[in-house]
Design an enzyme around this catalytic site. Sequence first.
Site, PDB file in Angstrom:
ATOM      1  N   GLU A  33       5.621   3.936  -2.989  1.00 35.64           N
ATOM      2  CA  GLU A  33       5.194   3.732  -4.373  1.00 35.64           C
ATOM      3  C   GLU A  33       5.729   2.392  -4.886  1.00 35.64           C
ATOM      4  O   GLU A  33       6.870   2.034  -4.606  1.00 35.64           O
ATOM      5  CB  GLU A  33       5.751   4.874  -5.223  1.00 35.64           C
ATOM      6  CG  GLU A  33       4.770   5.480  -6.186  1.00 35.64           C
ATOM      7  CD  GLU A  33       3.542   6.090  -5.534  1.00 35.64           C
ATOM      8  OE1 GLU A  33       2.514   5.385  -5.460  1.00 35.64           O
ATOM      9  OE2 GLU A  33       3.585   7.251  -5.115  1.00 35.64           O
ATOM     10  N   HIS A  34       4.887   1.656  -5.611  1.00 33.97           N
ATOM     11  CA  HIS A  34       5.248   0.338  -6.168  1.00 33.97           C
ATOM     12  C   HIS A  34       5.582  -0.677  -5.062  1.00 33.97           C
ATOM     13  O   HIS A  34       6.251  -1.671  -5.307  1.00 33.97           O
ATOM     14  CB  HIS A  34       6.407   0.448  -7.163  1.00 33.97           C
ATOM     15  CG  HIS A  34       6.021   1.155  -8.422  1.00 33.97           C
ATOM     16  ND1 HIS A  34       5.413   0.519  -9.479  1.00 33.97           N
ATOM     17  CD2 HIS A  34       6.127   2.463  -8.781  1.00 33.97           C
ATOM     18  CE1 HIS A  34       5.173   1.407 -10.447  1.00 33.97           C
ATOM     19  NE2 HIS A  34       5.592   2.585 -10.043  1.00 33.97           N
ATOM     20  N   THR A  35       5.123  -0.387  -3.860  1.00 31.57           N
ATOM     21  CA  THR A  35       5.290  -1.343  -2.747  1.00 31.57           C
ATOM     22  C   THR A  35       4.063  -2.227  -2.585  1.00 31.57           C
ATOM     23  O   THR A  35       4.162  -3.311  -2.017  1.00 31.57           O
ATOM     24  CB  THR A  35       5.539  -0.587  -1.428  1.00 31.57           C
ATOM     25  OG1 THR A  35       4.548   0.452  -1.312  1.00 31.57           O
ATOM     26  CG2 THR A  35       6.918   0.055  -1.390  1.00 31.57           C
ATOM     27  N   GLY A 120      -7.257  11.796 -14.918  1.00 35.14           N
ATOM     28  CA  GLY A 120      -5.945  11.632 -15.536  1.00 35.14           C
ATOM     29  C   GLY A 120      -4.794  12.249 -14.762  1.00 35.14           C
ATOM     30  O   GLY A 120      -3.672  12.279 -15.247  1.00 35.14           O
ATOM     31  N   GLY A 122      -3.854  11.126 -11.759  1.00 36.95           N
ATOM     32  CA  GLY A 122      -3.305  10.139 -10.827  1.00 36.95           C
ATOM     33  C   GLY A 122      -3.858  10.271  -9.426  1.00 36.95           C
ATOM     34  O   GLY A 122      -3.221   9.892  -8.451  1.00 36.95           O
ATOM     35  N   SER A 125      -9.569   8.702  -9.576  1.00 33.19           N
ATOM     36  CA  SER A 125     -10.999   8.921  -9.782  1.00 33.19           C
ATOM     37  C   SER A 125     -11.726   7.592  -9.972  1.00 33.19           C
ATOM     38  O   SER A 125     -12.870   7.442  -9.541  1.00 33.19           O
ATOM     39  CB  SER A 125     -11.226   9.832 -10.988  1.00 33.19           C
ATOM     40  OG  SER A 125     -10.548   9.339 -12.122  1.00 33.19           O
ATOM     41  N   SER A 126     -11.060   6.591 -10.584  1.00 36.15           N
ATOM     42  CA  SER A 126     -11.741   5.308 -10.826  1.00 36.15           C
ATOM     43  C   SER A 126     -12.067   4.605  -9.508  1.00 36.15           C
ATOM     44  O   SER A 126     -13.172   4.093  -9.327  1.00 36.15           O
ATOM     45  CB  SER A 126     -10.888   4.401 -11.714  1.00 36.15           C
ATOM     46  OG  SER A 126      -9.624   4.167 -11.139  1.00 36.15           O
ATOM     47  N   ASP A 170      -5.778   2.404  -3.568  1.00 32.13           N
ATOM     48  CA  ASP A 170      -6.648   3.506  -3.958  1.00 32.13           C
ATOM     49  C   ASP A 170      -8.046   3.347  -3.366  1.00 32.13           C
ATOM     50  O   ASP A 170      -8.619   4.294  -2.821  1.00 32.13           O
ATOM     51  CB  ASP A 170      -6.737   3.596  -5.483  1.00 32.13           C
ATOM     52  CG  ASP A 170      -5.388   3.901  -6.113  1.00 32.13           C
ATOM     53  OD1 ASP A 170      -4.454   4.261  -5.374  1.00 32.13           O
ATOM     54  OD2 ASP A 170      -5.265   3.763  -7.346  1.00 32.13           O
TER      55      ASP A 170
END
Length: 384
Positions: A33-35, A120, A122, A125-126, A170
């Site tokens: 995460e955040h990498t 919403g 996480g 979906s976008s 994503d």
Amino acid sequence: MERQQLSDQFKAIYHQVPDLVVKSPGRINIIGEHTDYNEGFVLPTAIDKAIYVALGKRDDQEIHLYAADFKESFHTDLQSLAPTDKGWPNYILGVVNQLLERGLPLTGFNLFIDGDVPLGAGLSSSAAVECAVGYGLNNLYDLGLDRVEIAKIGQLAEHTYAGVKCGIMDQFASILSKAGTVVKLDCRDLSYSYVPLELGDYEVVLLNTNVKHSLASSAYNDRRHSCETAVALIQEKHPEVNSLRDVTMDMLLELVKPVNEDSFIKGKFVIEENERLNKACDALIAGDIPALGEQLFLAHDALSKEYEVSCKELDFLVDQAKRKEEVVGARMMGGGFGGCTINIVKKGYGKQWAEELAPLYQEAFDLELTPIFVKTDNGSELVY
């Protein structure tokens, strides 16, 4: 979601049978995460919740969209493309804009969109929308784009039309995943490999906090700035360093810690998160699921205490997980400040555990706890 149902809904709106229907899944990230914006590694996979897009060519230059979720239509034409304040069409129009910028031949089309990716939570979906549209138009017009290019187009669509400077994880997971595996993606050069996700006696259960704290976007920018500051301090002595991916703990200790404690802590997190991800991959290859779970618990502690992107709701759920021998690993998933925890739970125990937790969570936060049960799935594909 039934193919016939999508086709019937498309026909009811547009009075034509769709030329094709595409599905593109949401995703989970096992660890890392955040990498991504620090040119590190991530470990996502697609899940069996997807966005579905039905498409039909028109004989003019108009674009007609219909979103089942919002029961809303929108139309424009290829010459008048621009972001809209309506929101949801931007994820579609942004992809069309990227295709036109590449000089690819498009005509007008009708599009119907529906899906079962929880909004919403996480689960991206976008990105699933962008990849479904990109993959669908690529097939509809035989554009010859490969999957990595479609992922890049989705990312740029989000930057330019949705106004979110997201990493590429994503979109990459939505279009390139294979069921039964995770994608080990190197965010520096987009090289990737598949690692088996064979959980044996365990399963993945997501617990949705049903919160999204307003801190998220400003905190994201602050964390990026802290990481960039660490890199800039190191570059003064090591100009060859491009990102935290090139940085060692010794460099951080020597050149960042004495000057900027916050940048030191954030940089240390990123280096150690990449190490945790590599250990998680080793555990998966060895089939040692408790060892994988241990890396998730360690990651959460660091995300909460060092990177400071957790919240009391997420911390509560992970603390509860640590008390259960049937849960071998848990952490917050995603950017932070809400969304879901990802939990590795003894197979068959997830539903019971969620039912036990729900009243405790309700009492602590006056919020509903929503379990989401997921399996891995393939990336974008034609439904027909």
